[in-house]
Design a protein around this motif. Structure first.
Motif, PDB file in Angstrom:
ATOM      1  N   UNK A  23       0.842  -1.191   0.000  1.00 60.72           N
ATOM      2  CA  UNK A  23       0.000   0.000   0.000  1.00 60.72           C
ATOM      3  C   UNK A  23       0.881   1.246   0.000  1.00 60.72           C
ATOM      4  N   UNK A  24       0.346   2.316  -0.560  1.00 59.27           N
ATOM      5  CA  UNK A  24       1.009   3.620  -0.560  1.00 59.27           C
ATOM      6  C   UNK A  24       0.122   4.556   0.256  1.00 59.27           C
ATOM      7  N   UNK A  25       0.509   4.885   1.487  1.00 57.66           N
ATOM      8  CA  UNK A  25      -0.356   5.679   2.365  1.00 57.66           C
ATOM      9  C   UNK A  25      -0.429   7.143   1.947  1.00 57.66           C
ATOM     10  N   UNK A  26      -1.530   7.778   2.260  1.00 54.80           N
ATOM     11  CA  UNK A  26      -1.713   9.197   1.992  1.00 54.80           C
ATOM     12  C   UNK A  26      -0.891  10.023   2.980  1.00 54.80           C
ATOM     13  N   UNK A  27      -0.532  11.224   2.550  1.00 56.93           N
ATOM     14  CA  UNK A  27       0.202  12.129   3.414  1.00 56.93           C
ATOM     15  C   UNK A  27       1.660  11.766   3.599  1.00 56.93           C
ATOM     16  N   UNK A  28       2.192  10.904   2.728  1.00 57.08           N
ATOM     17  CA  UNK A  28       3.589  10.499   2.826  1.00 57.08           C
ATOM     18  C   UNK A  28       4.220  10.429   1.440  1.00 57.08           C
ATOM     19  N   UNK A  29       5.545  10.539   1.417  1.00 59.13           N
ATOM     20  CA  UNK A  29       6.312  10.283   0.204  1.00 59.13           C
ATOM     21  C   UNK A  29       6.837   8.862   0.313  1.00 59.13           C
ATOM     22  N   UNK A  30       6.370   7.995  -0.558  1.00 52.50           N
ATOM     23  CA  UNK A  30       6.812   6.600  -0.554  1.00 52.50           C
ATOM     24  C   UNK A  30       7.835   6.393  -1.648  1.00 52.50           C
ATOM     25  N   UNK A  31       9.044   6.025  -1.256  1.00 55.90           N
ATOM     26  CA  UNK A  31      10.080   5.702  -2.218  1.00 55.90           C
ATOM     27  C   UNK A  31       9.893   4.286  -2.719  1.00 55.90           C
ATOM     28  N   UNK A  32       9.930   4.125  -4.036  1.00 59.89           N
ATOM     29  CA  UNK A  32       9.713   2.824  -4.667  1.00 59.89           C
ATOM     30  C   UNK A  32      11.056   2.374  -5.228  1.00 59.89           C
ATOM     31  N   UNK A  33      11.677   1.397  -4.572  1.00 50.71           N
ATOM     32  CA  UNK A  33      13.057   1.029  -4.871  1.00 50.71           C
ATOM     33  C   UNK A  33      13.161  -0.405  -5.373  1.00 50.71           C
ATOM     34  N   UNK A  34      14.147  -0.616  -6.225  1.00 51.55           N
ATOM     35  CA  UNK A  34      14.431  -1.950  -6.729  1.00 51.55           C
ATOM     36  C   UNK A  34      15.482  -1.873  -7.811  1.00 51.55           C
ATOM     37  N   UNK A  35      16.222  -2.959  -8.049  1.00 50.35           N
ATOM     38  CA  UNK A  35      17.224  -2.961  -9.120  1.00 50.35           C
ATOM     39  C   UNK A  35      16.552  -2.808 -10.481  1.00 50.35           C
ATOM     40  N   UNK A  36      17.360  -2.555 -11.513  1.00 52.71           N
ATOM     41  CA  UNK A  36      16.826  -2.539 -12.872  1.00 52.71           C
ATOM     42  C   UNK A  36      16.147  -3.875 -13.180  1.00 52.71           C
ATOM     43  N   UNK A  37      14.985  -3.797 -13.801  1.00 54.74           N
ATOM     44  CA  UNK A  37      14.258  -5.014 -14.146  1.00 54.74           C
ATOM     45  C   UNK A  37      13.460  -5.610 -13.016  1.00 54.74           C
ATOM     46  N   UNK A  38      13.316  -4.866 -11.908  1.00 57.81           N
ATOM     47  CA  UNK A  38      12.611  -5.419 -10.744  1.00 57.81           C
ATOM     48  C   UNK A  38      11.097  -5.334 -10.861  1.00 57.81           C
ATOM     49  N   UNK A  39      10.588  -4.514 -11.783  1.00 55.88           N
ATOM     50  CA  UNK A  39       9.141  -4.404 -11.967  1.00 55.88           C
ATOM     51  C   UNK A  39       8.542  -3.090 -11.518  1.00 55.88           C
TER      52      UNK A  39
END
Length: 304
Positions: A23-39
């Motif tokens: 989930x991506x909560x409201x009122x926050x900055x969510x960093x979406x991390x993963x290596x190249x090709x991770x999806x």
């Protein structure tokens, strides 16, 4: 809130995401991390309806993107910094989006000013640098004053001033209650920008939660202790905390996997004088490499 439920996307025999849920909560900055090709990009494309999941779903406010009553005033997305007609100017591009969605023309000037593009508003997009293209992409995403922002590598090509501008933009957006999902390979920037993290690898969830959970946990902390009788300090800690991982230096003890407060209390009870008791935390880059080491698809020759 953005909800990803059991999201699986296959392209022929290639599985881009594999039963991914977060989930991506409201009122926050969510960093979406993963290596190249991770999806990561595939997940973002599924969120805004550009790709259809093979299984599972991506929901915004509880519904798929295609069922939102007003998509561009709900979600602003930057997924491709080159997704513009090259013969149009920046102003023409924004005017086209505004006209087709009923946005007031005054909003165009507001956004050009907000994104620092006023002076090049009449320049054709084909002459834009990568950084200018990023700014125009963010301008397009912000045109409808959306609650949700999805930004895929938005600081690529930006100078330090531009990077700081993006950081302040997304943090302010979250501060007023907005929801931000932002991907980046710049770990130092994510450490300063995000309050929440989602880490994926091989299309699967590896970890998620508040950023402090990643960098400030006991497992990623190092405590340094120094005092006039270092031998007695080491002996006391070995007796009271025999499982601690410790490195004996000439002037300092370096202890992994402990809290400074526990060590300080133990030495206080033992009546030992200390001159240093400090804690350092692993960098987000170190934690990221540790988490994703087994899921790196494209590995450099020096790291085999």
């Amino acid at each position: 809130m953005i909800t990803i439920e059991n999201l699986t996307k296959k392209y022929g025999k290639k599985t881009a995401t594999d039963h991914l849920s977060f989930t991506v909560p409201s009122g926050q900055v969510t960093g979406f991390l993963g290596p190249n090709g991770s999806g990561k990009s595939t997940t973002m494309r599924c969120i805004v309806g550009l790709d259809r999941p093979t299984e599972g779903q991506a929901l915004i406010q509880g519904v798929p993107y295609g069922q939102l009553r007003s998509p561009l005033t709900t979600v602003g997305a930057l997924l491709d910094a080159k997704a513009f007609h090259p013969a149009r100017t920046a102003r023409q591009h924004l005017a086209t989006v505004a006209d087709t969605h009923g946005f007031p023309k005054s909003r165009i000037d507001e956004i050009l000013n907000l994104t620092g593009l006023t002076d090049v508003a009449g320049k054709k997009v084909k002459g834009f640098s990568l950084g200018m293209g990023q700014r125009l992409g963010i301008a397009t995403a912000m045109l409808g004053n959306p609650e949700y922002l999805l930004l895929d590598e938005p600081v690529n090509g930006l100078d330090p001033d531009g990077v700081r501008w993006v950081r302040d933009l997304v943090k302010n957006h979250a501060r007023i209650g907005g929801t931000v999902l932002i991907s980046s390979h710049l770990m130092s920037e994510m450490a300063m920008t995000a309050t929440n993290l989602v880490v994926i690898g091989g299309g699967r969830l590896i970890a998620s939660g508040p950023i402090k959970q990643f960098t400030e946990s006991v497992g990623h902390s190092t405590v340094r202790v120094a005092g006039p009788d270092l031998a007695a300090i080491g002996e006391t800690l070995a007796q009271m905390m025999p499982t601690l991982e410790r490195v004996d230096g000439r002037d300092t003890l370096v202890i992994q996997g402990a809290q400074a407060s526990d060590i300080g209390h133990a030495l206080h009870v033992a009546g030992l004088e200390i001159h240093e008791l400090s804690t350092t935390h692993s960098s987000l880059e170190d934690v990221f490499m540790e988490l994703t080491g087994s899921s790196v698809e494209f590995r450099s020759g020096g790291n085999r």
